[in-house]
Design an enzyme around this catalytic site. Structure first.
Site, short mmCIF file in Angstrom:
data_model
loop_
_atom_site.label_atom_id
_atom_site.label_comp_id
_atom_site.label_asym_id
_atom_site.label_seq_id
_atom_site.Cartn_x
_atom_site.Cartn_y
_atom_site.Cartn_z
N LYS A 22 0.83 -1.22 0.00
CA LYS A 22 0.00 0.00 0.00
C LYS A 22 0.86 1.26 0.00
O LYS A 22 0.71 2.13 -0.83
CB LYS A 22 -0.92 0.00 1.23
CG LYS A 22 -1.61 1.32 1.47
CD LYS A 22 -2.56 1.27 2.65
CE LYS A 22 -1.96 1.64 3.98
NZ LYS A 22 -1.65 3.07 4.17
N ASN A 23 1.78 1.34 0.96
CA ASN A 23 2.51 2.59 1.13
C ASN A 23 3.48 2.88 -0.01
O ASN A 23 3.74 4.04 -0.34
CB ASN A 23 3.23 2.62 2.48
CG ASN A 23 2.24 2.75 3.63
OD1 ASN A 23 1.07 3.05 3.41
ND2 ASN A 23 2.70 2.52 4.86
N CYS A 117 -6.13 8.12 8.74
CA CYS A 117 -6.46 7.47 10.01
C CYS A 117 -6.21 8.41 11.18
O CYS A 117 -5.25 9.18 11.18
CB CYS A 117 -5.60 6.21 10.18
SG CYS A 117 -6.29 4.75 9.41
N ARG A 122 0.01 14.19 13.48
CA ARG A 122 0.59 14.06 12.14
C ARG A 122 0.79 15.41 11.44
O ARG A 122 0.18 15.69 10.40
CB ARG A 122 -0.25 13.11 11.29
CG ARG A 122 -0.36 11.74 11.93
CD ARG A 122 -1.13 10.78 11.10
NE ARG A 122 -0.27 10.00 10.22
CZ ARG A 122 -0.71 9.01 9.46
NH1 ARG A 122 -1.98 8.69 9.46
NH2 ARG A 122 0.12 8.33 8.70
N ASP A 306 3.03 0.15 12.33
CA ASP A 306 1.86 -0.41 11.62
C ASP A 306 1.59 -1.87 12.00
O ASP A 306 0.59 -2.43 11.57
CB ASP A 306 2.06 -0.30 10.11
CG ASP A 306 1.88 1.13 9.60
OD1 ASP A 306 1.45 1.98 10.39
OD2 ASP A 306 2.18 1.38 8.42
N ARG A 398 -9.32 0.00 3.63
CA ARG A 398 -8.35 0.97 3.12
C ARG A 398 -7.02 0.30 2.79
O ARG A 398 -6.30 0.75 1.90
CB ARG A 398 -8.06 2.04 4.19
CG ARG A 398 -9.22 2.95 4.46
CD ARG A 398 -8.84 3.96 5.48
NE ARG A 398 -7.73 4.74 4.93
CZ ARG A 398 -7.37 5.92 5.37
NH1 ARG A 398 -8.02 6.47 6.36
NH2 ARG A 398 -6.36 6.55 4.83
C1 UD1 Z 1 3.91 6.59 6.87
C2 UD1 Z 1 3.01 5.43 6.52
C3 UD1 Z 1 2.30 4.92 7.76
C4 UD1 Z 1 3.32 4.58 8.84
C5 UD1 Z 1 4.24 5.76 9.09
C6 UD1 Z 1 5.36 5.43 10.06
C7 UD1 Z 1 2.38 5.95 4.25
C8 UD1 Z 1 1.30 6.35 3.30
N1 UD1 Z 1 2.04 5.89 5.54
O1 UD1 Z 1 3.08 7.64 7.35
O2 UD1 Z 1 1.57 3.75 7.39
O3 UD1 Z 1 2.64 4.27 10.02
O4 UD1 Z 1 4.85 6.18 7.86
O5 UD1 Z 1 6.08 4.34 9.64
O6 UD1 Z 1 3.48 5.68 3.83
N2 UD1 Z 1 6.01 14.02 11.74
C9 UD1 Z 1 6.23 15.32 12.13
N3 UD1 Z 1 6.34 16.28 11.16
C10 UD1 Z 1 6.24 15.99 9.84
C11 UD1 Z 1 6.02 14.65 9.46
C12 UD1 Z 1 5.91 13.68 10.44
O7 UD1 Z 1 6.32 15.63 13.32
O8 UD1 Z 1 6.35 16.89 9.00
C13 UD1 Z 1 5.87 12.99 12.79
C14 UD1 Z 1 4.47 12.34 12.77
O9 UD1 Z 1 3.55 13.12 13.50
C15 UD1 Z 1 4.74 11.02 13.40
C16 UD1 Z 1 6.16 10.68 12.92
O10 UD1 Z 1 6.73 11.91 12.49
O11 UD1 Z 1 4.75 11.14 14.80
C17 UD1 Z 1 6.19 9.69 11.79
O12 UD1 Z 1 5.44 10.15 10.72
P1 UD1 Z 1 5.80 9.82 9.21
O13 UD1 Z 1 6.98 8.91 9.16
O14 UD1 Z 1 5.84 11.08 8.44
O15 UD1 Z 1 4.52 8.99 8.78
P2 UD1 Z 1 3.65 9.13 7.48
O16 UD1 Z 1 4.52 9.40 6.31
O17 UD1 Z 1 2.49 10.01 7.73
#
Ligand code: UD1
Length: 422
Positions: A22-23, A117, A122, A306, A398
């Site tokens: 998916k990701n 979700c 986030r 996850d 999803r």
């Molecule tokens: C992706 C995955 C999700 C997985 C996650 C962590 C996809 C579509 N989704 O989500 O399934 O659970 O990685 O492995 O690939 N953060 C910040 N600032 C930012 C961005 C992130 O503080 O600008 C924080 C987030 O709040 C969170 C952490 O960093 O606490 C990890 O987030 P991130 O790795 O960005 O996850 P996603 O890319 O949203």
């Protein structure tokens, strides 16, 4: 609108083919907006998040056609007609991955702040900081992020946290920037490596994906790609592994990359699950009793957030005390209340869940609160005594393609019915 009905107690047995990740698919689909010619992607999972991402790229002018069950042919846009609409963006956190490609190829991007979700705040500060470092101007207006630039310029960017989404967005943006970009402290997930391989297939110059530092030499334009198979879904595979362990079953997973499963394979082994590795398959079985373990979620190659909820369901029936520390998302213990309704003994203290293995779970009515929480309830239902009814199944759909059919193929008593039907 649907609910899953599971009569627990049947050990899972047989072979199962894992679908595309998916990701990885979501990131690669968003990257097709930057392509200069037709792209054919294979091993694309036909799940709801992918359907939304396809609508998102269509909304900016891409033409998308499914070919068979798991391939899509994409003709990228030459110019952007519209920006992604709110009603689509709010459905998918990964809609934020449209920003990098749109900005670097067309000089502007407007994305409603994304949904997805409900597992934590986030924020997108790391994405914005990175785009600004590449020379974009960013503003926030009425819940919409606007970014524009003449031409992005390569830069050295350090991520305060190895965010998966920020790494992907900045890596894509850097592909068409002028000069070299160095991204430091980046995420190392297999999906990042897959996206980099895809971008390189289009003619980008990305090196170092899978390590802490990614270097991108900007190119003037990208081409197409006539065949790109997306990697298998390690989280779908992990969910089936946990389900097999929970039901004391014996299953073989096919179409996987065993190395990608190592972080949670190691933990399952520690709990006493037998895992036998083949070429691109794994056999998972349980012959003795399982033991309590401690888990801390971390960026890859640490234990994936996850997989945390599914492991919690399994550990809730393993004798002894297990601890799960959630280090990635602050709101990822919502499944606890639902598991407790099924007889689990779990206490949450901040980011730590303390799980006292109980005699066994019993079936009742529960609701999925997010995608992986839904998967955890499926695992719980498979091992519970009696019948479990799971509502809010949209969350599960999803990320899992025909999960009930795949589980039935392994001998589970599970059906998806319209809400209201029994
Ligand atoms: C992706 C995955 C999700 C997985 C996650 C962590 C996809 C579509 N989704 O989500 O399934 O659970 O990685 O492995 O690939 N953060 C910040 N600032 C930012 C961005 C992130 O503080 O600008 C924080 C987030 O709040 C969170 C952490 O960093 O606490 C990890 O987030 P991130 O790795 O960005 O996850 P996603 O890319 O949203």
């Amino acid at each position: 609108m649907h609910k899953l009905i599971i009569k627990g107690g049947s050990p899972l047995k047989g072979k199962i083919k894992i679908g595309g990740a998916k990701n990885a698919a979501l990131a690669i689909l968003s990257a097709t907006v930057m392509a200069g010619d037709v792209v054919l992607l294979e091993n694309i999972p036909d799940i709801n998040d992918v359907k939304v991402m396809i609508k998102l790229i269509e909304s900016v002018g891409a033409e998308v056609e499914w070919q068979g069950e798991d391939a899509v042919r994409i003709t990228p846009p030459d110019a952007i007609a519209e920006m992604p609409p709110y009603h689509l963006s709010k459905q998918l956190r990964a809609s934020n991955l449209m920003m990098g490609p749109l900005l670097t190829r067309f000089g502007k991007a407007e994305i409603p702040l994304p949904g997805g979700c409900n597992i934590g705040v986030r924020p997108m500060d790391l994405h914005f900081k990175g785009f600004a470092g590449l020379g974009a101007e960013i503003s926030l207006d009425k819940g919409c992020v606007r970014a524009h630039c003449r031409k992005l310029r390569g830069a050295r960017i350090y991520l305060d946290f190895p965010s998966v989404g920020a790494t992907e967005n900045l890596m894509m943006a850097a592909c068409l920037a002028q000069g070299q970009t160095v991204l430091e402290n980046v995420a190392k997930e297999p999906e990042i490596v897959d996206l980099a391989s895809f971008l390189n297939c289009l003619g980008a110059k990305v090196r170092g994906a899978g390590t802490d530092v990614i270097k991108v030499a900007g190119v003037r334009s990208l081409g197409g790609c006539l065949r790109y198979p997306v990697i298998p879904d390690r989280i779908e595979a992990g969910t089936f592994m946990v389900a097999a362990a929970a039901t004391k079953g014996d299953i073989q997973l096919e179409n996987i990359i065993p190395l990608h499963l190592e972080p949670f394979r190691a933990k399952l082994r520690e709990a006493g699950v037998d895992i036998i590795e083949g070429e691109d398959c794994l056999r998972v079985k349980v012959s003795g009793s399982l033991k309590a373990i401690d888990i801390k979620t971390l960026p890859y190659p640490g234990f994936p957030t996850d997989m945390q909820s599914q492991m919690m369901a399994l550990l809730s029936t393993v004798s002894g005390t297990s601890l799960i520390t959630e280090n990635i998302f602050e709101n990822r213990f919502q499944v606890v209340d639902e598991l407790k309704r099924m007889g689990a003994k779990i206490k949450v203290e901040g980011r730590i869940a303390i799980i006292e293995g109980s005699e066994g779970l019993y079936g009742t009515q529960v609701k999925a609160t997010d995608l992986r929480a839904g998967a955890a309830l499926v695992v719980a239902g498979l091992m519970a005594r009696g019948t479990t009814e799971i509502t809010n199944t949209n969350y599960i759909l999803r990320g899992y393609h025909e999960i009930e059919k795949k589980l039935r193929q392994l001998g589970a008593d599970i059906t998806m019915v319209k809400n209201g039907a029994s």
